[in-house]
Design a protein around this motif. Structure first.
Motif, short mmCIF file in Angstrom:
data_model
loop_
_atom_site.label_atom_id
_atom_site.label_comp_id
_atom_site.label_asym_id
_atom_site.label_seq_id
_atom_site.Cartn_x
_atom_site.Cartn_y
_atom_site.Cartn_z
N VAL A 180 136.92 5.84 71.33
CA VAL A 180 136.83 5.25 70.50
C VAL A 180 136.25 3.37 71.14
O VAL A 180 137.07 3.04 72.45
N SER A 181 136.34 2.39 70.51
CA SER A 181 135.00 1.49 70.78
C SER A 181 134.90 0.11 70.78
O SER A 181 133.88 -0.85 69.92
N PRO A 182 136.86 -0.33 70.34
CA PRO A 182 136.85 -1.86 69.59
C PRO A 182 136.26 -3.09 70.64
O PRO A 182 136.17 -2.86 71.89
N ARG A 183 136.36 -4.17 70.21
CA ARG A 183 135.82 -5.19 70.85
C ARG A 183 137.13 -5.70 70.86
O ARG A 183 138.31 -5.64 70.14
N MET A 184 137.53 -6.29 71.67
CA MET A 184 138.82 -7.53 72.34
C MET A 184 138.65 -8.36 71.10
O MET A 184 137.21 -9.39 71.03
N PRO A 185 139.54 -8.99 70.28
CA PRO A 185 139.71 -10.09 69.68
C PRO A 185 139.19 -11.28 70.78
O PRO A 185 139.79 -11.63 71.54
N PHE A 186 138.77 -12.03 69.79
CA PHE A 186 138.01 -13.26 70.27
C PHE A 186 139.15 -14.07 70.44
O PHE A 186 139.10 -15.89 71.51
N SER A 187 140.20 -13.75 69.83
CA SER A 187 141.25 -15.11 70.16
C SER A 187 142.31 -14.54 71.26
O SER A 187 143.05 -15.91 71.06
N ASP A 188 142.38 -13.54 71.61
CA ASP A 188 142.75 -13.00 72.68
C ASP A 188 142.18 -12.87 73.87
O ASP A 188 142.59 -12.80 75.58
N ILE A 189 140.90 -13.37 73.89
CA ILE A 189 139.85 -13.66 75.21
C ILE A 189 140.04 -15.02 76.10
O ILE A 189 139.76 -15.86 75.17
N GLU A 190 140.55 -14.31 77.20
CA GLU A 190 141.01 -15.53 77.87
C GLU A 190 140.52 -15.70 79.46
O GLU A 190 140.39 -15.97 80.34
N TRP A 191 139.30 -16.43 78.74
CA TRP A 191 138.22 -15.76 79.96
C TRP A 191 137.32 -16.73 80.08
O TRP A 191 137.48 -17.38 79.32
N PRO A 192 136.70 -17.40 81.05
CA PRO A 192 135.46 -18.14 81.10
C PRO A 192 134.29 -18.03 80.27
O PRO A 192 133.85 -18.23 80.87
N VAL A 193 134.05 -16.99 79.44
CA VAL A 193 132.82 -16.61 79.48
C VAL A 193 132.85 -17.16 77.75
O VAL A 193 134.29 -16.92 76.63
N PRO A 194 131.86 -17.79 77.29
CA PRO A 194 131.79 -18.33 76.07
C PRO A 194 131.47 -17.31 75.07
O PRO A 194 131.71 -15.99 74.31
N VAL A 195 132.23 -17.23 73.08
CA VAL A 195 132.55 -16.15 72.54
C VAL A 195 131.17 -15.93 72.33
O VAL A 195 130.88 -14.57 71.55
N LYS A 196 130.13 -17.35 72.39
CA LYS A 196 128.92 -16.27 71.25
C LYS A 196 128.13 -15.63 72.66
O LYS A 196 127.54 -14.62 71.93
N GLU A 197 127.96 -16.27 73.81
CA GLU A 197 127.62 -14.85 74.82
C GLU A 197 128.46 -13.60 75.02
O GLU A 197 127.56 -12.84 74.85
N MET A 198 129.98 -13.71 74.95
CA MET A 198 130.57 -11.74 74.50
C MET A 198 130.09 -12.04 73.26
O MET A 198 129.81 -10.68 73.69
#
Length: 553
Positions: A180-198
């Motif tokens: 099972v391969s869901p994406r991490m919800p963007f609202s929850d990404i607390e990382w220094p990676v831009p959403v577009k790049e992710m």
């Protein structure tokens, strides 16, 4: 052509033997003689002019002699540690699971036309050549038993993480994972990676892993239960995204690895660029000189030590081993080993009447996704009964019988806070077989974590009622149980990425702060938990490989 007058007692066969000629050659030149064993005294027999072909008259050049074989003793080429010790690698990868396999695949794809050297080592041995579900002998029950047999229950020595298990083998836990391969919800990404790049790297990872939403196409139970949830306000429910190549065999391409594992990435890499691979190779320390990595100390099962040199080192040994290697190496960093995360997990079994669905039942895989307001994910899978499992079926299995009652699995995976006090650390009182300190774990749920667990349990009961798959009740309460910490295999965070060296271990590309050339590419890099982490780890590992490629240019 020659003419031979047969003596008394001669036959075509005896004449051919005397002249050392192929009997069929004699028969074809004398078609009027019916039997090759008939006495033909006095007959004129036609024979070829030469009993032996003159090789000098053949104008076709002789075939070259066969080249000496480079024998393949295993199903994948292996290199000894003795040989690897003689090489200066551009990149050395430690670990062959989702992260290590992804880095290797991407680098071999990008470096197929250059002379850069890549090495990869694995702590375990060869086990399976593919995901276990691709094996015809593996049904769901056998696979569960097999995993319990080949994995190691390290939770026995980690009382605060009792459900933890590791699988030391080429490919790691990707050999048996749930796909099972869901994406991490963007609202929850607390990382220094831009959403577009992710988003870009998620798409690259999904394509590489053949992630699909089509596994449940034309499944009656899937469409009916999805509709029930959507009609009750769950508009965001989705099919399980499954890492499975559903394309039929065509144009000579044999899709023998339907279900994805890191072995598929190793195969992809192998067919694009040569790399060195050693198994049964335990990395114990990395060497850092003047702020830059120079190599890895590796030990074999017989406790012989090797030093493998590399410009860049990627640690992909999993949350436990990657953290242990860094701690044993004395790499500086306040956050190393801290901020340990692991999804909380509750589960229940709902029941439904088989007669509510058409005869073609199909598999069931629904996700109620994690959101900011709902800091957990609910997975609904099955169905299964006492006579069979409708979700995973081998073509050789007997079709599950039409049972009156079917069971539906409901699992909740909750987000756990990243807290400094949750950590992996070295226990000097316990040594491993190589003489290095073993790890110990401090892990507990915060009050917020506990609140999420209770919310998640209530949501599972609500969802089961909407789907008309009620959960059994014990003493008036729904039979929902909580699995022990570590049992989801979602541990991470101990090498979390971030911009601040005080609260993170690596920068946004996975490189250890202030140590040039030393990278992390596995679940330990993830700063937050909740959903299944494999797809996210693959995406970030491919991104790390791209950064290494650009850096080496």
């Amino acid at each position: 052509m020659k003419i031979y007058i047969a003596d008394d007692g001669d036959t075509l066969r005896t004449i051919a033997e005397k002249a050392d000629i192929d009997i069929m050659d004699v028969i074809s030149r004398n078609p009027d003689i019916i039997s090759p064993d008939k006495n033909i005294v006095g007959r004129a027999i036609k024979l070829p002019s030469s009993t032996r072909p003159d090789t000098e008259q053949i104008k076709i050049p002789p075939c070259p002699p066969p080249q000496p074989l480079n024998y393949l003793h295993h199903w994948i080429p292996l290199t000894s540690l003795e040989e690897m010790e003689q090489v200066d690698y551009d990149v050395l990868i430690v670990g062959t699971g989702a992260g290590g396999g992804s880095v290797l695949r991407r680098l071999c794809e990008k470096w197929r036309n250059n002379n850069k050297r890549i090495g990869i080592i694995e702590k375990g041995d060869l086990l399976l050549q593919t995901h276990a579900r691709n094996l015809a002998t593996m049904d769901s029950e056998r696979l569960s038993n097999y995993f319990e047999t080949v994995s190691r229950p390290i939770g026995k020595s980690l009382p605060m993480l009792p459900g933890a298990r590791v699988l030391d083998a080429l490919g790691g836990k990707t050999l048996v994972w749930g796909l099972v391969s869901p994406r991490m919800p963007f609202s929850d990404i607390e990382w220094p990676v831009p959403v577009k790049e992710m988003d870009l790297y998620y798409r690259i990872a999904e394509q590489a892993m053949d992630v699909t939403n089509e596994y449940f196409k034309r499944s009656s139970i899937q469409s009916i239960l999805l509709q029930r949830l959507q009609n009750s306000g769950y508009y965001d429910v989705i099919n399980f995204p499954v890492a499975a190549d559903l394309l039929p065999t065509q144009q000579g391409v044999i899709t023998s690895n339907v279900n994805w594992s890191s072995i598929a990435f190793l195969a992809y890499a192998l067919n694009r660029k040569t790399f060195d691979l050693a198994v049964n190779a335990q990395a114990v320390q990395v060497t850092v000189e003047n702020g830059k990595t120079s190599g890895v100390k590796v030990m074999s099962p017989d406790k012989k030590t090797y030093f493998l040199k590399a410009k860049y080192i990627v640690l992909s040994a999993g949350t436990f081993d990657t953290t242990k290697i860094l701690l044993n190496s004395g790499v500086q960093g306040r956050a190393i080993g801290h901020y340990l995360i692991d999804s909380s997990n509750v589960g229940a079994v709902g029941k439904t009447n088989r007669r509510e669905f058409p005869e073609t039942l199909g598999p069931l895989g629904i996700i109620v996704p994690q959101t900011k307001q709902r800091p957990y994910q609910i997975q609904i899978g099955g169905p299964f009964g006492i006579h069979g499992d409708y979700f995973w079926q081998q073509p050789y299995e007997e079709e599950p019988s039409l049972e009156e009652e079917l069971m539906i699995g409901l699992s909740g995976y909750g987000k756990v806070e990243s807290r400094f006090e949750n950590r992996i650390y070295l226990d000097p009182s316990r040594k491993d077989k190589y003489g290095f300190p073993e790890i110990q774990v401090h892990f507990s749920y915060s009050e917020k974590d506990k609140e999420i667990i209770h919310q998640m349990s209530a949501e599972i009961e609500k969802v089961s009622k909407i789907m008309k798959t009620p959960i059994d009740r014990i003493n008036g309460k729904p039979n929902i149980c909580m699995n022990p910490p570590g049992s989801t295999f979602h541990t991470g965070g101990t090498c979390r990425m971030g911009d601040n060296p005080l609260t993170s271990v690596t920068n946004r590309y996975g490189q250890i702060h202030n140590v040039r050339g030393l990278f992390v590419a596995d679940n330990s890099l993830l700063p937050s938990s909740g959903v299944n982490p494999t797809l996210t780890t693959v995406a970030l590992s491919i991104r790390t490989a791209d950064h290494i490629d650009n850096d080496l240019k």
